[in-house]
Design an enzyme around this catalytic site. Structure first.
Site, mmCIF file in Angstrom:
data_model
loop_
_atom_site.group_PDB
_atom_site.id
_atom_site.type_symbol
_atom_site.label_atom_id
_atom_site.label_comp_id
_atom_site.label_asym_id
_atom_site.label_seq_id
_atom_site.Cartn_x
_atom_site.Cartn_y
_atom_site.Cartn_z
ATOM 1 C CG ASN A 1 -1.579 1.201 1.147
ATOM 2 O OD1 ASN A 1 -1.718 2.119 0.451
ATOM 3 N ND2 ASN A 1 -2.317 1.369 2.596
ATOM 4 C CE LYS B 1 -0.128 3.302 4.706
ATOM 5 N NZ LYS B 1 -0.029 3.415 6.132
ATOM 6 C CG HIS C 1 -6.103 2.148 4.788
ATOM 7 N ND1 HIS C 1 -5.762 3.083 6.034
ATOM 8 C CD2 HIS C 1 -5.039 1.136 4.954
ATOM 9 C CE1 HIS C 1 -4.675 2.732 6.292
ATOM 10 N NE2 HIS C 1 -4.233 1.570 5.719
ATOM 11 C CD GLU D 1 -2.983 5.617 6.603
ATOM 12 O OE1 GLU D 1 -2.751 5.594 5.401
ATOM 13 O OE2 GLU D 1 -1.826 5.102 7.370
ATOM 14 C CD GLU E 1 -4.012 -2.040 7.203
ATOM 15 O OE1 GLU E 1 -2.938 -2.393 6.658
ATOM 16 O OE2 GLU E 1 -4.452 -1.154 6.992
ATOM 17 N N GLY F 1 1.722 2.184 10.811
ATOM 18 C CA GLY F 1 2.766 3.472 10.622
ATOM 19 C C GLY F 1 3.445 3.736 11.888
HETATM 20 P P1 PGA Z 1 2.376 0.141 7.569
HETATM 21 O O1 PGA Z 1 1.025 0.658 6.960
HETATM 22 O O2 PGA Z 1 2.830 -0.794 7.099
HETATM 23 O O3 PGA Z 1 3.065 1.560 7.369
HETATM 24 O O4 PGA Z 1 2.345 0.302 8.948
HETATM 25 C C1 PGA Z 1 0.106 -0.498 6.726
HETATM 26 C C2 PGA Z 1 -1.078 0.056 6.015
HETATM 27 O O5 PGA Z 1 -1.478 1.090 6.479
HETATM 28 O O6 PGA Z 1 -1.791 -0.543 5.264
#
Ligand code: PGA
Length: 252
Positions: free
Chosen positions: A9, A11, A95, A97, A167, A173
């Site tokens: 991903n 982002k 997601h 976010e 998740e 993150g």
């Molecule tokens: P990360 O993100 O591996 O940077 O923790 C995972 C995600 O948001 O899908």
């Protein structure tokens, strides 16, 4: 036996030159790596670039969001049919976010899930609890609510070949991944929940883990029963890290 799936991903990262280097390194590094499905979910403007570089390789591509409508007056939205035109195999829906920042409702996410399926794109539906929900003991309740919204709209048939990403919001993150046991417990809860509503879909659904997966913790997380792969954020931007995670998945 479910085949493992590792999805990057990206982002809101990348540019044409960087992407080209990253994608070419992945094509080269992952050539011939079997027994694992691999994909990258890129920002919309780079779908064409991903299609151009990845066609004919063992790496699929997809997007990070999709409109819940077929077409029409929805300024700024991108439809499932458009994703399909650029060869997208996957799309991330729900997601945290996005659902937090853009107030996506469960019903809206369920519509995105359904429309992706109707267009032959596999939705990667994200669920997960916040730290507060985990600490106050309502983690399962929170995840069940998110799942039920999809299950009640989509029905059993749409769940076939679906991918659910567990998740935990506190692990995304943060460099604080869930322990393999925490992840395993959540994954088996999700599978039981699917089984309770749509028994036929539970065995085939792939439940992947996301949240601070890196080359050091990947083998342990991905070796757990019920963990069918990973959704990788930060480490998908580094060809070497992503390749090592994919290789860890294919050894299991
Ligand atoms: P990360 O993100 O591996 O940077 O923790 C995972 C995600 O948001 O899908």
């Amino acid at each position: 036996m479910r085949r493992k799936l590792v999805v990057g991903n990206w982002k809101m990262n990348g540019n044409l030159a960087q992407n080209q280097r990253l994608l070419e390194a992945l094509v080269h590094g992952l050539k011939g790596v079997g027994h694992v499905d691999i994909a990258v979910c890129v920002p919309y403007p780079y779908l064409f670039q991903a299609q151009h570089i990845l066609t004919g390789t063992n790496i699929a591509w997809g997007a990070q969001n999709v409109a819940s409508h077929e077409n029409g007056a929805y300024t700024g939205e991108v439809s499932a049919a458009m994703l399909k035109e650029f060869g997208a195999s996957y799309v991330i829906v729900g997601h945290s976010e996005r659902s937090d920042a853009y107030c996506e409702s469960s019903a809206n996410i369920a519509d995105k899930f359904a429309i992706a399926k109707q267009h032959g794109i596999t939705p990667i539906f994200c669920v997960g609890e916040t730290l507060q929900e985990r600490e106050s003991g309502v983690m399962e309740y929170a995840i069940a609510n998110q799942l039920d919204a999809i299950l009640s709209v989509s029905g059993g048939a749409l769940l076939d070949r679906a991918v659910i990403a567990y998740e935990p919001v506190w692990a995304i993150g943060t460099n604080k991944n869930a322990t393999s046991e925490q992840a395993r417990a959540a994954h088996s809860f999700i599978r039981e929940r699917i089984a309770a509503m749509h028994p036929g879909a539970a065995e085939s659904a792939r439940i992947i883990y996301g949240g601070s997966v890196n080359p050091r913790n990947a083998a342990q997380l991905l070796s757990m029963s019920d963990i069918d792969g990973g959704l990788i954020g930060r480490c998908s931007l580094d060809a070497n890290d992503f390749e090592r995670i994919c290789r860890a998945a294919c050894k299991i």
